[in-house]
Write a protein that holds these residues in place. Structure first.
Motif, short mmCIF file in Angstrom:
data_model
loop_
_atom_site.label_atom_id
_atom_site.label_comp_id
_atom_site.label_asym_id
_atom_site.label_seq_id
_atom_site.Cartn_x
_atom_site.Cartn_y
_atom_site.Cartn_z
N GLU A 228 0.83 -1.21 0.00
CA GLU A 228 0.00 0.00 0.00
C GLU A 228 0.86 1.26 0.00
O GLU A 228 0.60 2.22 -0.75
CB GLU A 228 -0.91 -0.01 1.23
CG GLU A 228 -1.83 1.21 1.32
CD GLU A 228 -2.69 1.18 2.58
OE1 GLU A 228 -3.82 1.67 2.52
OE2 GLU A 228 -2.21 0.67 3.61
N TYR A 229 1.91 1.26 0.82
CA TYR A 229 2.80 2.42 0.90
C TYR A 229 3.46 2.69 -0.45
O TYR A 229 3.51 3.83 -0.93
CB TYR A 229 3.85 2.18 1.97
CG TYR A 229 4.96 3.20 1.98
CD1 TYR A 229 4.78 4.46 2.55
CD2 TYR A 229 6.19 2.92 1.40
CE1 TYR A 229 5.79 5.41 2.55
CE2 TYR A 229 7.21 3.86 1.39
CZ TYR A 229 7.00 5.10 1.96
OH TYR A 229 8.02 6.03 1.95
N LEU A 230 3.99 1.65 -1.09
CA LEU A 230 4.68 1.84 -2.37
C LEU A 230 3.72 2.24 -3.49
O LEU A 230 4.07 3.04 -4.36
CB LEU A 230 5.44 0.56 -2.74
CG LEU A 230 6.64 0.23 -1.85
CD1 LEU A 230 7.21 -1.13 -2.19
CD2 LEU A 230 7.72 1.30 -1.97
N GLN A 231 2.52 1.70 -3.47
CA GLN A 231 1.55 2.06 -4.50
C GLN A 231 1.05 3.49 -4.32
O GLN A 231 0.77 4.18 -5.30
CB GLN A 231 0.39 1.05 -4.47
CG GLN A 231 0.79 -0.32 -5.00
CD GLN A 231 -0.13 -1.43 -4.56
OE1 GLN A 231 -1.07 -1.22 -3.78
NE2 GLN A 231 0.12 -2.64 -5.03
N GLN A 232 0.97 3.95 -3.08
CA GLN A 232 0.55 5.33 -2.83
C GLN A 232 1.68 6.33 -3.07
O GLN A 232 1.41 7.52 -3.26
CB GLN A 232 0.05 5.46 -1.39
CG GLN A 232 -1.25 4.74 -1.11
CD GLN A 232 -1.65 4.82 0.35
OE1 GLN A 232 -0.82 5.02 1.22
NE2 GLN A 232 -2.93 4.64 0.62
N ASN A 233 2.92 5.83 -3.06
CA ASN A 233 4.09 6.70 -3.22
C ASN A 233 4.99 6.14 -4.32
O ASN A 233 6.03 5.53 -4.04
CB ASN A 233 4.85 6.80 -1.89
CG ASN A 233 4.01 7.41 -0.79
OD1 ASN A 233 3.89 8.61 -0.68
ND2 ASN A 233 3.42 6.55 0.04
N PRO A 234 4.61 6.31 -5.58
CA PRO A 234 5.34 5.67 -6.69
C PRO A 234 6.77 6.16 -6.87
O PRO A 234 7.55 5.50 -7.56
CB PRO A 234 4.47 6.01 -7.91
CG PRO A 234 3.66 7.20 -7.51
CD PRO A 234 3.41 7.04 -6.05
N SER A 235 7.15 7.29 -6.25
CA SER A 235 8.54 7.75 -6.36
C SER A 235 9.46 7.09 -5.34
O SER A 235 10.68 7.20 -5.44
CB SER A 235 8.61 9.27 -6.16
OG SER A 235 8.26 9.63 -4.83
N ARG A 236 8.88 6.38 -4.36
CA ARG A 236 9.69 5.75 -3.32
C ARG A 236 10.29 4.43 -3.82
O ARG A 236 9.68 3.71 -4.60
CB ARG A 236 8.86 5.48 -2.07
CG ARG A 236 8.24 6.71 -1.39
CD ARG A 236 9.28 7.72 -1.00
NE ARG A 236 8.82 8.61 0.04
CZ ARG A 236 8.71 9.92 -0.10
NH1 ARG A 236 9.03 10.49 -1.25
NH2 ARG A 236 8.31 10.67 0.92
N ARG A 237 11.49 4.14 -3.32
CA ARG A 237 12.16 2.88 -3.58
C ARG A 237 12.59 2.30 -2.25
O ARG A 237 13.01 3.03 -1.34
CB ARG A 237 13.40 3.08 -4.47
CG ARG A 237 13.13 3.76 -5.80
CD ARG A 237 12.37 2.85 -6.76
NE ARG A 237 12.22 3.46 -8.08
CZ ARG A 237 11.23 4.26 -8.44
NH1 ARG A 237 10.29 4.58 -7.54
NH2 ARG A 237 11.15 4.75 -9.65
N VAL A 238 12.51 0.97 -2.10
CA VAL A 238 12.91 0.32 -0.86
C VAL A 238 13.80 -0.88 -1.15
O VAL A 238 13.79 -1.43 -2.26
CB VAL A 238 11.68 -0.14 -0.03
CG1 VAL A 238 10.79 1.03 0.35
CG2 VAL A 238 10.89 -1.22 -0.76
N THR A 239 14.57 -1.27 -0.15
CA THR A 239 15.34 -2.51 -0.18
C THR A 239 14.88 -3.40 0.96
O THR A 239 14.78 -2.95 2.10
CB THR A 239 16.85 -2.24 -0.04
OG1 THR A 239 17.31 -1.50 -1.17
CG2 THR A 239 17.63 -3.55 0.01
#
Length: 313
Positions: A228-239
């Motif tokens: 949900e977090y990544l879909q709401q914030n498409p500019s974010r990248r995580v490892t």
């Protein structure tokens, strides 16, 4: 000094007489390589990636220490060298300001804009380096801040830490203060809030049996929160960073931790619709425990996956 074959954290002492807050503990014995201390100097706390023209940084003044180390190892990746230091900073109350990996940092331009020793004081492999900056408020109300650069060759890890001692914030007059345009996040869960404020979070409930990589049903709510977090914030990248208990050797546990992180990544992409370019996976084995490995409960807690915010661009 402990043998280079020992995987117990080895404490490296700060420069005598320097009032710096952070004393790193490395995952293997480290050899001091270069050092420099200035009683009063400018310090650029890097706050973003190279933007094509400049390196965003908050300019401070105070006592500045620059130190570098060599760590003989063919086993640890740059992330495995950085992850224990990041955990130490969090435990000591530092707020992570910025973290990046090679191309996400800005590649060649970032490395040469950052304040890093020239060879042989520090080696930066332009195809494999990581950077982290952090800051906390000192008892006198001033700032304690640092920049960490980590790189490696096939046989050796390299670390440089630049620190600002406890000093009041004093923007310099020779350099402009560069403030990146903020990206307003959408935060709808506790996990998303943790990523935005601390830079990383444990995926609670995502557990594994000893030696296994099968996801338990108990952790699905944490994975849904990541998606949900990544879909709401498409500019974010995580490892995603996998961790193990201390049963067995380091090499096998590093491989196992990577496979655990990859299992979580595949679930997020295949089942929860996360874009593949928003997420990567790696592992650090048993080098960053969050509980004692002397008990069953502690070992179970250490078999986990954490998510780290790596880019907002």
């Amino acid at each position: 000094m402990k043998s280079a074959l020992s995987f117990i954290f080895y404490l490296v002492a700060c420069i005598p007489g320097a009032a710096f807050a952070f004393t790193p503990a490395f995952p293997l014995p480290a050899q001091p390589n270069a050092s420099e201390v200035s009683d009063l100097s400018s310090f650029g706390l890097i706050s973003g990636a190279w933007d094509g023209d400049k390196l965003p940084a908050v300019q401070l003044e105070g006592q500045v220490s620059k130190q570098s180390w060599r760590i003989p190892t063919s086993e640890l990746t740059s992330l495995q060298l950085l992850s224990p230091l990041r955990d130490q900073l969090t435990e000591q109350g530092y707020d992570l300001v910025f973290e990046c990996d090679t191309e996400a940092c800005g590649g060649f331009d970032f490395r040469f804009a950052a304040d890093v020793f020239n060879e042989p004081g520090m080696h930066v492999n332009l195809g494999d380096y990581r950077f982290l900056s952090a800051r906390r408020t000192a008892e006198n109300g001033g700032s304690q801040a640092l920049n960490i650069m980590i790189s490696r060759t096939p046989e050796t890890g390299f670390v440089q830490i630049n620190q600002l001692g406890s000093a009041a914030d004093t923007p310099t007059t020779t350099e402009p203060v560069i403030t990146p345009i903020p990206v307003t996040p959408v935060v709808s869960s506790d996990l998303g809030q943790a990523l935005e404020t601390r830079g990383h979070a444990v995926l609670e409930g995502v557990t594994f049996r000893s030696g296994g990589t099968t996801l338990a049903e108990s952790g699905m709510s944490s994975l849904a929160a990541v998606a949900e977090y990544l879909q709401q914030n498409p500019s974010r990248r995580v490892t995603l960073v996998g961790h193990t208990d201390a049963v067995g050797g380091l090499a096998g546990n590093v491989d196992l931790s990577k496979r655990r992180a990859q299992a979580v990544m595949q679930h997020l992409i295949a089942n929860l619709g996360v874009r593949a370019d928003q997420i990567t996976a790696d592992g650090v084995g048993y080098l960053a425990p969050r509980a004692s490995n002397l008990t069953d409960a502690g070992r179970e807690a250490n078999r986990r996956v954490e998510v780290t915010l790596t880019s907002t661009e």
